[in-house]
Write an enzyme that holds these catalytic residues in place. Structure first.
Site, mmCIF file in Angstrom:
data_model
loop_
_atom_site.group_PDB
_atom_site.id
_atom_site.type_symbol
_atom_site.label_atom_id
_atom_site.label_comp_id
_atom_site.label_asym_id
_atom_site.label_seq_id
_atom_site.Cartn_x
_atom_site.Cartn_y
_atom_site.Cartn_z
ATOM 1 N N GLU A 133 -4.271 3.831 6.671
ATOM 2 C CA GLU A 133 -4.120 3.757 5.216
ATOM 3 C C GLU A 133 -4.636 5.043 4.591
ATOM 4 O O GLU A 133 -4.151 5.480 3.551
ATOM 5 C CB GLU A 133 -4.899 2.545 4.688
ATOM 6 C CG GLU A 133 -4.669 2.235 3.236
ATOM 7 C CD GLU A 133 -5.301 0.916 2.840
ATOM 8 O OE1 GLU A 133 -6.080 0.895 1.874
ATOM 9 O OE2 GLU A 133 -5.034 -0.097 3.514
ATOM 10 N N ARG B 73 0.803 -1.229 0.000
ATOM 11 C CA ARG B 73 0.000 0.000 0.000
ATOM 12 C C ARG B 73 0.837 1.282 0.000
ATOM 13 O O ARG B 73 0.438 2.291 0.578
ATOM 14 C CB ARG B 73 -0.974 0.016 1.199
ATOM 15 C CG ARG B 73 -1.950 -1.140 1.240
ATOM 16 C CD ARG B 73 -2.901 -1.134 0.043
ATOM 17 N NE ARG B 73 -3.825 -2.249 0.135
ATOM 18 C CZ ARG B 73 -3.628 -3.451 -0.398
ATOM 19 N NH1 ARG B 73 -2.524 -3.686 -1.081
ATOM 20 N NH2 ARG B 73 -4.509 -4.411 -0.256
ATOM 21 N N SER C 52 -11.083 1.212 3.390
ATOM 22 C CA SER C 52 -10.360 0.738 4.574
ATOM 23 C C SER C 52 -9.557 1.876 5.198
ATOM 24 O O SER C 52 -8.836 2.583 4.502
ATOM 25 C CB SER C 52 -9.419 -0.407 4.200
ATOM 26 O OG SER C 52 -10.145 -1.518 3.736
#
EC number: 1.3.1.98
Length: 332
Positions: free
Chosen positions: A322, A201, A252
């Protein structure tokens, strides 16, 4: 293989550079500025709540949405001439913007759209503003495999390339061939996937002044379009059935601290449904924070920190966000 792109007026960079020096002080006193020789409008005090999936955020001091790369280059050149900080905004789907808004020039890239695909080789080139879910369906209908996992990611190609977006054991790094990058000096350069510095990520582009303008992916050609499309649709239905897309969210919130999932840790900490103001830990999926209607960025920010402290207390695990938080937030 062909590329389609809407025809628009093109900014002349040298003309912009010369004229903006002359008009610097007077231009910044106007509510709308048109870059010389174009219909490329820079507007003042534009609310960013309508430009993020959370539907929160204060105003941009200045906002522009260029429709081609030349206008993007001209916008960045203008910001440089005026000594304005620049923030690049795609779909705003992985972003929490402060209630105080953002200083300088916010550049929205969602209008940078064109795509080119070759069904024989599987090579696909798309502009940064293209929607990931739309791209997933388009390539599926052309019998190209490799993006079925991405159909539920509510973002743009540019954002996905920067953050190495992923789902269901797939990610951008697996299929990216190269990305066209706008450098701070206004020139374009092609980065290979090896140069992107990909990890879970993240990439070397995060936190940099490098701007993705387009990306080329290698997909697998020759599949039955009906089968690939059916798989892609099933993935979309699964996401819709297991994640709370009925209310504004950023997707998320936290990265998964392997071997655990962030959602499981949050749920086991008893936080499903917990609420601060109008921001709530989603009852359907604990790694989502949803805007129940009228939430502020401050509500969401406070809830993020509450979750982190609660999980740290219960599991001695530090959850890493995130979602990218930009602007000024009150310390907690």
């Amino acid at each position: 293989m062909s590329i389609s792109q809407a025809t628009v007026d093109v900014c002349n960079i040298s003309e912009v550079s010369t004229n903006t020096r002359k008009a610097a002080k007077s231009n910044l006193n106007k509510n709308v500025i048109y870059l010389p020789g174009t219909d490329c409008a820079i507007k003042s005090q534009v609310s960013l709540s309508g430009h993020t999936s959370y539907r929160v955020g204060g105003p941009a001091e200045w906002y522009v949405a260029p429709r081609n790369i030349e206008m993007l280059q001209a916008s960045i050149e203008y910001a440089k001439e005026q000594q304005l900080p620049v923030t690049i905004l795609g779909a705003g789907s992985n972003l929490l913007v402060s209630d105080r808004g953002l200083p300088g020039l916010v550049i929205g890239t969602r209008h940078l759209r064109y795509s080119s695909l070759d069904p024989d080789t599987g090579l696909v080139t798309v502009a940064a503003g293209e929607s990931i879910p739309s791209l997933a369906m388009e390539v599926a209908e052309n019998g190209l495999e490799g993006l079925e996992w991405s159909v539920g990611i509510p973002g743009t190609v540019g954002g996905a390339v920067v953050m190495n977006a992923g789902a269901q054991n797939g990610c951008i790094a697996d299929i990216l061939v190269s990305a066209q990058i706008l450098l701070p000096d206004g020139t374009l350069r092609t980065f290979t996937v090896e140069e992107m510095g990909y990890a879970y990520r993240t990439s070397k582009l995060q936190g940099s002044k490098l701007v993705v303008t387009q990306a080329t992916f290698q997909l697998q050609p020759g599949a039955d379009p009906a089968i690939v499309t059916a798989t892609t649709k099933r993935n979309k239905e699964y996401r819709l059935n297991t994640q709370p897309y009925d209310k504004p969210s950023c997707g998320s919130v936290f990265r998964n601290p392997k071997p655990y999932s962030a959602g499981w840790l949050i749920e086991q900490s008893g936080l499903k449904g917990f609420q601060i103001g109008k921001a709530q830990v989603a009852p359907r999926h604990a790694n989502f924070i949803i805007n129940c209607g009228g939430a502020s960025a401050g509500d969401i920010f406070s809830l993020i920190h509450h979750i982190q402290s609660h999980v740290q207390e219960h599991w001695s695990i530090a959850l890493e966000p995130e979602v990218k938080m930009i602007g000024e937030f009150l310390a907690i």
